[in-house]
Design a protein around this motif. Structure first.
Motif: not given
Ligand SMILES: NC(=O)c1ccc[n+]([C@@H]2O[C@H](COP(=O)([O-])OP(=O)(O)OC[C@H]3O[C@@H](n4cnc5c(N)ncnc54)[C@H](OP(=O)(O)O)[C@@H]3O)[C@@H](O)[C@H]2O)c1
Length: 252
Positions: A22-23, A25, A45-46, A69-71, A93, A143, A157, A161, A188, A190, A192, A195
């Motif tokens: 939903s948002r 990556i 979830r949202g 779906l809450d995974i 993701s 990851s 964290y 990973k 790295t 990103i 979002t 972060t």
């Molecule tokens: N951004 C970075 O710099 C970065 C770098 C390396 C790795 N990553 C990894 O990439 C992934 C995505 O990161 P992001 O920055 O895109 O995060 P984000 O912007 O917080 O987005 C997370 C997404 O996952 C959903 N989510 C979270 N918990 C959930 C759950 N229990 N069940 C179902 N959906 C869930 C959120 O929606 P809801 O809250 O509505 O559930 C949202 O759609 C993560 O695994 C993160 O560790 C991110």
């Protein structure tokens, strides 16, 4: 002379699940898979975020649907997948982070991060792979570069990973004979929602810029090409490994 043929980077006629789509990556992954011709189902979830994401994607002509779906709810995972046709591609993701010094980390934070990033990720991959048996498929775990190195305030964290990297290799070994490929993408930092607080802190931003070798930080679009590569026949001999999209962070 017969020239070699570039394998397809398309997903026409294939179904892709993006957990956490939903948002951030995950939304980037969903758009990339839809642009490649896939039928995409995003979960989170949202409900509000799902509605906004699916409406924006449909406005671009993408074939997408959303489902709450809450995974971390393993029964809900199984019920959701039982109601869906099998997927050819799955990107997980859905992830979380609670950064603190190892000396200050609480058991509650440890459980929350490992529950989502490791336990839920393991069973989601397992449950989706069951549906891929017989036809094959591609599972992509989001990851992190922190699955390959350590980082300050990130012991838990990083542990989750590194665990994702390990389960990916083992799953690839077990499921390879069924043509189910399992790989990770390791971004790295990103920009979002996850972060945003880190990028807003000048000291942390300076640290990030000092570690990335290229002269900029990461955007969601930087991950989208790796998603398409791993999801399609372009990567049909790639399994049990990771693609580091880290701007050279782990190079040294
Ligand atoms: N951004 C970075 O710099 C970065 C770098 C390396 C790795 N990553 C990894 O990439 C992934 C995505 O990161 P992001 O920055 O895109 O995060 P984000 O912007 O917080 O987005 C997370 C997404 O996952 C959903 N989510 C979270 N918990 C959930 C759950 N229990 N069940 C179902 N959906 C869930 C959120 O929606 P809801 O809250 O509505 O559930 C949202 O759609 C993560 O695994 C993160 O560790 C991110």
């Amino acid at each position: 002379m017969t020239l070699p043929k570039t394998p397809s980077f398309r997903l026409d006629g294939r179904r892709a699940l993006v957990a956490g789509g939903s948002r951030g990556i995950g939304l980037g992954a969903a758009v990339a898979l839809a642009e490649a011709g896939g039928e995409v189902v995003i979960t989170a979830r949202g409900e509000k975020g799902l509605t906004e994401a699916t409406e924006a994607m449909r406005a671009e002509g993408h074939n997408v649907s959303g489902a709450v779906l809450d995974i971390t709810d393993l029964e809900a995972q199984e019920a959701f997948l039982a109601a869906q046709a099998p997927f050819d591609v799955m990107v997980n993701s859905a992830g979380t982070a609670r950064h603190a010094a190892a000396l200050d980390m609480t058991a509650e934070d440890y459980d929350a991060v490992t529950n989502t990033n490791t336990r839920a990720a393991f069973f989601l991959a397992r449950n989706v792979a069951r549906g891929m048996a017989g036809t094959g498929g591609s599972i992509i775990m989001m990851s992190s570069q922190m699955g390959h190195v350590g980082g300050p305030d990130r012991s838990v964290y990083c542990a989750t990973k590194h665990a994702v990297e390990g389960m990916t290799k083992s799953m690839a070994i077990e499921w390879g004979p069924q043509n189910i490929r399992v790989n990770t993408i390791c971004p790295t930092f990103i920009r979002t929602p996850l972060t945003a607080p880190t990028f807003a802190d000048p000291e942390k931003l300076a640290w990030i810029q000092s570690k990335i070798k290229l002269p900029r930080t990461g955007e969601i679009s930087d991950i989208m090409g790796a998603v398409v590569f791993l999801a399609t026949d372009a990567s049909s001999l790639v399994t049990g490994t990771s693609i580091l999209v880290d701007g050279g962070w782990t190079a040294g």
